[in-house]
Scaffold this active site. Sequence first.
Site, mmCIF file in Angstrom:
data_model
loop_
_atom_site.group_PDB
_atom_site.id
_atom_site.type_symbol
_atom_site.label_atom_id
_atom_site.label_comp_id
_atom_site.label_asym_id
_atom_site.label_seq_id
_atom_site.Cartn_x
_atom_site.Cartn_y
_atom_site.Cartn_z
ATOM 1 N N LEU A 108 -19.374 -1.967 20.612
ATOM 2 C CA LEU A 108 -20.835 -1.781 20.648
ATOM 3 C C LEU A 108 -21.185 -1.199 22.005
ATOM 4 O O LEU A 108 -20.782 -1.733 23.046
ATOM 5 C CB LEU A 108 -21.536 -3.116 20.434
ATOM 6 C CG LEU A 108 -23.069 -3.109 20.549
ATOM 7 C CD1 LEU A 108 -23.690 -2.213 19.478
ATOM 8 C CD2 LEU A 108 -23.618 -4.534 20.434
ATOM 9 N N ILE A 139 -17.369 -3.964 24.630
ATOM 10 C CA ILE A 139 -18.593 -3.305 25.056
ATOM 11 C C ILE A 139 -18.235 -1.901 25.533
ATOM 12 O O ILE A 139 -17.384 -1.729 26.411
ATOM 13 C CB ILE A 139 -19.273 -4.086 26.190
ATOM 14 C CG1 ILE A 139 -19.600 -5.522 25.748
ATOM 15 C CG2 ILE A 139 -20.537 -3.361 26.634
ATOM 16 C CD1 ILE A 139 -20.593 -5.636 24.621
ATOM 17 N N LYS A 140 -18.892 -0.889 24.952
ATOM 18 C CA LYS A 140 -18.607 0.494 25.348
ATOM 19 C C LYS A 140 -19.430 0.869 26.583
ATOM 20 O O LYS A 140 -20.648 0.691 26.611
ATOM 21 C CB LYS A 140 -18.928 1.464 24.198
ATOM 22 C CG LYS A 140 -17.921 1.404 23.070
ATOM 23 C CD LYS A 140 -18.229 2.415 21.981
ATOM 24 C CE LYS A 140 -17.721 3.795 22.314
ATOM 25 N NZ LYS A 140 -17.856 4.736 21.169
ATOM 26 N N VAL A 141 -18.720 1.391 27.570
ATOM 27 C CA VAL A 141 -19.314 1.783 28.853
ATOM 28 C C VAL A 141 -18.835 3.195 29.174
ATOM 29 O O VAL A 141 -17.631 3.475 29.083
ATOM 30 C CB VAL A 141 -18.876 0.812 29.970
ATOM 31 C CG1 VAL A 141 -19.360 1.296 31.330
ATOM 32 C CG2 VAL A 141 -19.393 -0.603 29.687
ATOM 33 N N ASN A 162 -14.570 -0.973 26.206
ATOM 34 C CA ASN A 162 -14.115 0.315 25.700
ATOM 35 C C ASN A 162 -14.774 1.374 26.578
ATOM 36 O O ASN A 162 -15.985 1.554 26.519
ATOM 37 C CB ASN A 162 -14.539 0.473 24.229
ATOM 38 C CG ASN A 162 -14.180 1.826 23.640
ATOM 39 O OD1 ASN A 162 -13.925 2.786 24.357
ATOM 40 N ND2 ASN A 162 -14.187 1.923 22.324
#
Length: 374
Positions: A108, A139-141, A162
């Site tokens: 996400l 958590i997408k960063v 991610n």
Amino acid sequence: MNRLQAVHALGQSLWLDYIRRDLLAGGGLRRLIEQDAITGLTSNPAIFEKAIGGSSDYDAALRALVESGVQEPAELFERLAIEDIRLAADEFRKVYDQTRAADGYVSLEVSPRLAHDADGTIAQARRLWQAVGRDNLMIKVPGTPAGVAAIRTLIGEGINVNVTLLFSREAYRAVAEAYIDGIEQWTQRGEGNRVASVASFFVSRIDAALDAEIERRIAAGEGDAARLRALLGKIAIANARLAYQDYKALYATPRWQKLAQQHRARPQRLLWASTGTKNPQYRDTLYVEELIGLDTVDTVPPATLDAFRDHGEARSLLEHALGDAQKVFDEIAALNLPFAASVERLVAEGVQLFVDADDKLLAAVAKKRDAIAA
């Protein structure tokens, strides 16, 4: 064993680059897990914009939220997205448990508006991590300079990350170093080996950008046409193969080996993103086939997944012709192609594309909210 299962047998994890409520509720995701060895899922604002804005799948849930008093489009979207992510994470929980937390993750993304705000990214990532409440969440960063700073902190706190929008080896190495820094912080807390991460290295967009510049030069008569033409469709794969060599070198260092041996720390795997072929003249499974390799991930959109299941070739080619990969970059330098400028532009464009998708998404949610209120 079908072709997708064969890729899994070669040591690469295939993740689905798609999410939608009917896939989760109708058993479609479970079938992909059981029949095609899909072991994870990624989402982004563009995927959610198509899912929520382009279908009626969420209308009932949206109505319930509006009638309960939730009005802000951003909060309405977040509530819907969190429910989807929880459902997907629960579907992958068996994979997560069976692989002892090596696989089975669902991603996400933080707001793309925070791409250059490290503190804002950290704060939202912490909040989403708590709100979803699933160990197999990532958590997408974005891999911007601000994102790199956030990654170090989040990994140090045990939040799975991610890292997205990586186009260059230099950016990848900075992210990998931040991950290792974070792991060192995490191990000092004595928390075990649960934390995990992937580095999403984009592929087809690089060829789309550099091929366009090569074609322009050929048409304008600038440079050696034969040498330029020989690079068409070759740069992205060469870039990824050399990045994988960087990965192997980083995780062979004494610094990492100490973490692995003493704390059972897991390497941050490379994930191939943007693997759908954008040029219709190229094989539709090109980027999946050429980048199959041990301990990597490929996140694949549904159309490419279907194409590979139908006619893909499952062979371990990631370390094939490494000398040729280096020659590609020698030619880029010799011909003065603007690789560095192109990938820098791709990062900026990637952030903006997600901001634009977020705008469309929130507008679509607001329109549906207003219809419900009326």
